[in-house]
Design a protein around this motif. Sequence first.
Motif, short mmCIF file in Angstrom:
data_model
loop_
_atom_site.label_atom_id
_atom_site.label_comp_id
_atom_site.label_asym_id
_atom_site.label_seq_id
_atom_site.Cartn_x
_atom_site.Cartn_y
_atom_site.Cartn_z
N LYS A 86 0.84 -1.21 0.00
CA LYS A 86 0.00 0.00 0.00
C LYS A 86 0.87 1.26 0.00
CE LYS A 86 -3.83 -2.31 2.34
NZ LYS A 86 -4.55 -2.52 3.61
N TRP A 87 1.94 1.24 0.80
CA TRP A 87 2.86 2.38 0.80
C TRP A 87 3.50 2.55 -0.57
CZ3 TRP A 87 3.37 6.32 4.02
CH2 TRP A 87 2.94 6.19 5.34
N HIS A 88 3.92 1.45 -1.17
CA HIS A 88 4.52 1.53 -2.50
C HIS A 88 3.50 2.05 -3.52
CE1 HIS A 88 8.62 0.15 -2.36
NE2 HIS A 88 8.31 -0.89 -1.62
N GLY A 89 2.27 1.57 -3.41
CA GLY A 89 1.22 2.03 -4.32
C GLY A 89 0.99 3.52 -4.20
N LEU A 90 0.95 4.02 -2.96
CA LEU A 90 0.76 5.45 -2.72
C LEU A 90 1.94 6.24 -3.28
CD1 LEU A 90 -0.83 7.77 -1.47
CD2 LEU A 90 0.33 7.30 0.70
N CYS A 91 3.14 5.72 -3.08
CA CYS A 91 4.35 6.38 -3.58
C CYS A 91 4.27 6.54 -5.10
CB CYS A 91 5.57 5.56 -3.18
SG CYS A 91 7.16 6.31 -3.63
N GLU A 92 3.93 5.47 -5.78
CA GLU A 92 3.85 5.50 -7.23
C GLU A 92 2.77 6.47 -7.71
OE1 GLU A 92 2.63 2.46 -10.83
OE2 GLU A 92 3.75 1.67 -9.12
N PHE A 93 1.59 6.41 -7.08
CA PHE A 93 0.49 7.29 -7.47
C PHE A 93 0.87 8.75 -7.30
CE2 PHE A 93 -2.59 3.82 -7.66
CZ PHE A 93 -3.51 4.33 -8.58
N LEU A 94 1.51 9.10 -6.17
CA LEU A 94 1.82 10.50 -5.89
C LEU A 94 2.89 11.05 -6.82
CD1 LEU A 94 1.68 10.67 -1.98
CD2 LEU A 94 -0.04 11.38 -3.65
N ILE A 179 12.80 7.09 11.60
CA ILE A 179 12.55 6.67 10.22
C ILE A 179 11.07 6.74 9.87
CG2 ILE A 179 12.67 4.71 8.62
CD1 ILE A 179 15.31 3.92 9.97
N THR A 180 10.20 6.28 10.75
CA THR A 180 8.76 6.30 10.45
C THR A 180 8.23 7.73 10.38
OG1 THR A 180 8.24 5.97 12.81
CG2 THR A 180 8.29 4.01 11.40
N GLU A 181 8.65 8.59 11.31
CA GLU A 181 8.15 9.97 11.30
C GLU A 181 8.65 10.73 10.08
OE1 GLU A 181 9.05 11.83 15.02
OE2 GLU A 181 7.40 10.83 16.07
N ALA A 182 9.91 10.52 9.70
CA ALA A 182 10.44 11.21 8.52
C ALA A 182 9.75 10.71 7.25
CB ALA A 182 11.95 11.00 8.42
N THR A 183 9.50 9.41 7.17
CA THR A 183 8.82 8.85 5.99
C THR A 183 7.41 9.41 5.87
OG1 THR A 183 10.10 6.80 6.17
CG2 THR A 183 8.09 6.72 4.86
N VAL A 184 6.69 9.45 6.96
CA VAL A 184 5.33 10.00 6.97
C VAL A 184 5.36 11.48 6.58
CG1 VAL A 184 3.42 10.68 8.48
CG2 VAL A 184 4.33 8.35 8.59
N ARG A 185 6.35 12.19 7.09
CA ARG A 185 6.48 13.62 6.77
C ARG A 185 6.69 13.84 5.27
NH1 ARG A 185 5.15 18.72 7.25
NH2 ARG A 185 6.88 20.20 7.10
N LEU A 186 7.54 13.02 4.66
CA LEU A 186 7.81 13.17 3.22
C LEU A 186 6.56 12.88 2.39
CD1 LEU A 186 11.36 11.57 3.05
CD2 LEU A 186 10.78 13.97 2.68
N PHE A 187 5.84 11.82 2.72
CA PHE A 187 4.61 11.52 1.99
C PHE A 187 3.57 12.61 2.21
CE2 PHE A 187 6.34 7.30 1.48
CZ PHE A 187 5.71 6.80 0.36
#
Length: 219
Positions: A86-94, A179-187
């Motif tokens: 799901k994270w990968h899917g969101l990454c690709e879509f965005l 790592i989780t907070e930075a990843t969420v921040r970037l998305f």
Amino acid sequence: MTRKEICETHAKNRSKLSSAITHLEIALNTAIRGNHKEQEHALVRVVAILRIAWMESSFSCILHSQNVLSDKQVIFIRSYPSEIMKWHGLCEFLFRLQYLGGKQKQLNRVNLGVATFTRYTLLRETLDKHIVRFIEIRNKLAHGQWHVAFTNDGTDKNPDMTANVWTLSKKELLLMKSITEATVRLFGMLIVGTKQFESDFDRVFGKIDLAAAEIERRY
């Protein structure tokens, strides 16, 4: 519920999870100072579970925020069978939406440009190298595998994942948090647009880089 209401509800859940994590971390520090090993081990595992629950709640909040993605796209991303997919899917879509106007072009260096493709690649590598590991640890713990982890089919021990469970510590939780907070921040920045995402990427991703380097040093 409207998309806005769904997002607001997930945001409330995330806030409660943050509060719970804070209280548990206070208890964890007390256990460490008192050298209460069993209590420390239990609290570390509970905090790890809640940290990934926080990330999942953040994912849902991002997915429904800004009304950037259509209902059909949200349903499609939700249909992936695992959290990491799901994270990968969101990454690709965005990236496709923000940089290719939603066109079904390949996400490569030619179409995205060198700088954007590098950011895309770094985000995907973070998901594959770190986030998936955190999710797997959470899954084992949530299924009662607190001391010895099993393979996915439950027919044998999983030595690597068992080692990950055994080495959970306060320091590991701090790395997971960074790592989780930075990843969420970037998305979260990317779904809003490209301006802040591009200007702040190096600073935010630097937190992932530092935490990842520490993990490499330890493991």
